[in-house]
Design a protein around this motif. Sequence first.
Motif, PDB file in Angstrom:
ATOM      1  N   ALA A   1       0.565  -1.130  -0.688  1.00 27.26           N
ATOM      2  CA  ALA A   1      -0.184   0.197  -0.367  1.00 27.26           C
ATOM      3  C   ALA A   1       1.099   1.257   0.141  1.00 27.26           C
ATOM      4  O   ALA A   1       0.566   2.274  -0.792  1.00 27.26           O
ATOM      5  CB  ALA A   1      -0.882   0.236   1.511  1.00 27.26           C
ATOM      6  N   ASP A   2       1.908   1.394   0.379  1.00 26.05           N
ATOM      7  CA  ASP A   2       2.673   2.580   1.127  1.00 26.05           C
ATOM      8  C   ASP A   2       3.532   3.294  -0.464  1.00 26.05           C
ATOM      9  O   ASP A   2       4.134   3.937  -0.656  1.00 26.05           O
ATOM     10  CB  ASP A   2       3.660   1.651   1.739  1.00 26.05           C
ATOM     11  CG  ASP A   2       3.832   2.197   3.028  1.00 26.05           C
ATOM     12  OD1 ASP A   2       2.370   2.757   3.726  1.00 26.05           O
ATOM     13  OD2 ASP A   2       4.147   1.624   4.095  1.00 26.05           O
ATOM     14  N   GLY A   3       3.582   1.503  -1.679  1.00 26.54           N
ATOM     15  CA  GLY A   3       4.438   2.226  -2.434  1.00 26.54           C
ATOM     16  C   GLY A   3       3.201   2.420  -3.941  1.00 26.54           C
ATOM     17  O   GLY A   3       3.517   2.670  -4.792  1.00 26.54           O
ATOM     18  N   LEU A   4       2.710   2.215  -3.242  1.00 30.42           N
ATOM     19  CA  LEU A   4       0.966   2.913  -4.686  1.00 30.42           C
ATOM     20  C   LEU A   4       0.785   4.440  -5.123  1.00 30.42           C
ATOM     21  O   LEU A   4       1.172   3.861  -6.477  1.00 30.42           O
ATOM     22  CB  LEU A   4      -0.643   2.581  -4.093  1.00 30.42           C
ATOM     23  CG  LEU A   4      -0.489   0.856  -4.007  1.00 30.42           C
ATOM     24  CD1 LEU A   4      -1.696   0.750  -3.308  1.00 30.42           C
ATOM     25  CD2 LEU A   4      -0.418   0.498  -4.914  1.00 30.42           C
ATOM     26  N   GLU A   5       1.578   5.039  -4.257  1.00 29.19           N
ATOM     27  CA  GLU A   5       1.636   6.508  -4.519  1.00 29.19           C
ATOM     28  C   GLU A   5       3.315   6.727  -5.555  1.00 29.19           C
ATOM     29  O   GLU A   5       3.195   7.856  -6.033  1.00 29.19           O
ATOM     30  CB  GLU A   5       2.052   7.359  -3.583  1.00 29.19           C
ATOM     31  CG  GLU A   5       1.088   7.122  -2.247  1.00 29.19           C
ATOM     32  CD  GLU A   5       0.176   8.532  -3.232  1.00 29.19           C
ATOM     33  OE1 GLU A   5       0.561   9.148  -3.835  1.00 29.19           O
ATOM     34  OE2 GLU A   5      -0.227   7.995  -1.846  1.00 29.19           O
ATOM     35  N   GLU A   6       4.049   5.025  -6.171  1.00 26.68           N
ATOM     36  CA  GLU A   6       4.589   5.169  -6.794  1.00 26.68           C
ATOM     37  C   GLU A   6       4.424   5.006  -7.999  1.00 26.68           C
ATOM     38  O   GLU A   6       4.692   5.081  -9.131  1.00 26.68           O
ATOM     39  CB  GLU A   6       5.563   4.622  -6.543  1.00 26.68           C
ATOM     40  CG  GLU A   6       6.215   5.655  -5.195  1.00 26.68           C
ATOM     41  CD  GLU A   6       6.836   6.601  -4.771  1.00 26.68           C
ATOM     42  OE1 GLU A   6       7.119   7.088  -6.484  1.00 26.68           O
ATOM     43  OE2 GLU A   6       7.282   7.106  -3.898  1.00 26.68           O
ATOM     44  N   VAL A   7       3.472   4.463  -8.127  1.00 26.35           N
ATOM     45  CA  VAL A   7       2.769   3.563  -9.361  1.00 26.35           C
ATOM     46  C   VAL A   7       2.276   5.136 -10.653  1.00 26.35           C
ATOM     47  O   VAL A   7       1.278   5.804 -10.172  1.00 26.35           O
ATOM     48  CB  VAL A   7       1.412   2.951  -9.235  1.00 26.35           C
ATOM     49  CG1 VAL A   7       0.336   2.267 -10.107  1.00 26.35           C
ATOM     50  CG2 VAL A   7       2.255   1.491  -8.621  1.00 26.35           C
ATOM     51  N   PRO A   8       2.818   5.390 -12.018  1.00 30.69           N
ATOM     52  CA  PRO A   8       2.575   5.797 -13.358  1.00 30.69           C
ATOM     53  C   PRO A   8       1.019   5.897 -13.278  1.00 30.69           C
ATOM     54  O   PRO A   8       0.973   5.517 -14.976  1.00 30.69           O
ATOM     55  CB  PRO A   8       3.487   5.385 -13.778  1.00 30.69           C
ATOM     56  CG  PRO A   8       4.096   3.872 -13.831  1.00 30.69           C
ATOM     57  CD  PRO A   8       3.517   4.086 -12.267  1.00 30.69           C
ATOM     58  N   TRP A   9      -0.178   5.363 -12.471  1.00 31.76           N
ATOM     59  CA  TRP A   9      -1.098   5.457 -13.142  1.00 31.76           C
ATOM     60  C   TRP A   9      -1.501   6.627 -14.031  1.00 31.76           C
ATOM     61  O   TRP A   9      -0.897   8.059 -14.133  1.00 31.76           O
ATOM     62  CB  TRP A   9      -1.974   6.028 -11.805  1.00 31.76           C
ATOM     63  CG  TRP A   9      -1.867   5.505 -10.405  1.00 31.76           C
ATOM     64  CD1 TRP A   9      -1.307   5.675  -9.155  1.00 31.76           C
ATOM     65  CD2 TRP A   9      -2.233   3.790 -10.730  1.00 31.76           C
ATOM     66  NE1 TRP A   9      -1.472   4.690  -8.603  1.00 31.76           N
ATOM     67  CE2 TRP A   9      -1.759   4.064  -8.817  1.00 31.76           C
ATOM     68  CE3 TRP A   9      -3.465   3.096 -10.695  1.00 31.76           C
ATOM     69  CZ2 TRP A   9      -2.092   1.914  -8.027  1.00 31.76           C
ATOM     70  CZ3 TRP A   9      -3.366   1.497 -10.505  1.00 31.76           C
ATOM     71  CH2 TRP A   9      -2.794   1.402  -8.929  1.00 31.76           C
ATOM     72  N   PHE A  10      -2.543   5.930 -15.632  1.00 33.96           N
ATOM     73  CA  PHE A  10      -3.012   6.280 -16.497  1.00 33.96           C
ATOM     74  C   PHE A  10      -1.691   6.834 -17.097  1.00 33.96           C
ATOM     75  O   PHE A  10      -2.304   8.823 -17.504  1.00 33.96           O
ATOM     76  CB  PHE A  10      -4.087   7.173 -15.684  1.00 33.96           C
ATOM     77  CG  PHE A  10      -4.863   6.516 -14.751  1.00 33.96           C
ATOM     78  CD1 PHE A  10      -5.451   5.360 -15.262  1.00 33.96           C
ATOM     79  CD2 PHE A  10      -4.839   7.369 -13.662  1.00 33.96           C
ATOM     80  CE1 PHE A  10      -6.753   4.524 -14.725  1.00 33.96           C
ATOM     81  CE2 PHE A  10      -6.124   6.344 -12.913  1.00 33.96           C
ATOM     82  CZ  PHE A  10      -6.589   5.144 -13.462  1.00 33.96           C
ATOM     83  N   SER A  11      -0.788   7.007 -17.080  1.00 29.07           N
ATOM     84  CA  SER A  11       0.092   7.703 -17.686  1.00 29.07           C
ATOM     85  C   SER A  11       0.432   7.430 -19.169  1.00 29.07           C
ATOM     86  O   SER A  11       1.470   8.519 -19.719  1.00 29.07           O
ATOM     87  CB  SER A  11       1.935   8.043 -16.514  1.00 29.07           C
ATOM     88  OG  SER A  11       1.729   6.544 -16.682  1.00 29.07           O
TER      89      SER A  11
END
Length: 200
Positions: free
Chosen positions: A24-34
């Motif tokens: 969960a802590d790493g989900l901010e690093e996912v390049p969502w929709f990029s």
Amino acid sequence: MNNDEELEQLERELPVLSCLRRFADGLEEVPWFSHLGEALHPKTRLVADHYLDQLGFPDTDIAILADWDDAAASAETFDWSNPAWEAEELVRSDLTGRALEFLSEEALQLGLSVVADRAGHASKSALLDTAALWDMVDENVHNLSVGGAVQAAYGAGLLLLAAANDPDFDAGGHVFALKFQLFEQGRWPVGVVGSSFNLF
């Protein structure tokens, strides 16, 4: 269950749940929709093909959606009772059953709610930035795309639990790992409709 038994169960559950928190802590690093609407990278195509194979739809064609209008039309006409959706539900049910073999229902819900919450915040923030570039303001489409991201993260969380409890469990090529990888590559896998896998 007395207090000692409850404490023992909690001690068994905490190390397993810690893997969900790290995820969960790493989900901010996912390049969502990029990378929405871009030409499909060969690596992404391989992941999409493997996803379809693992889901049981190897003959399905990948349809690259060009813009938000296409994605919205595809998402809004998606049949939640179609065979591909039902196949994913069976996988989700299997992984949930595996998790409940070594976690209490309360612990499972707590761990996955953290994943869903973080995925929702991270993907919505990224989505709003991307949608602004496209001048796409349809709140319903926002919700559909973020909902897809949260669902994929939830499935990946269940998969992490299965792998944490069973070292022989092959998580890398699992259908939920592959679906989450598509989000990690900046795409939105809208879903299988008929003989097409609609990928934005």
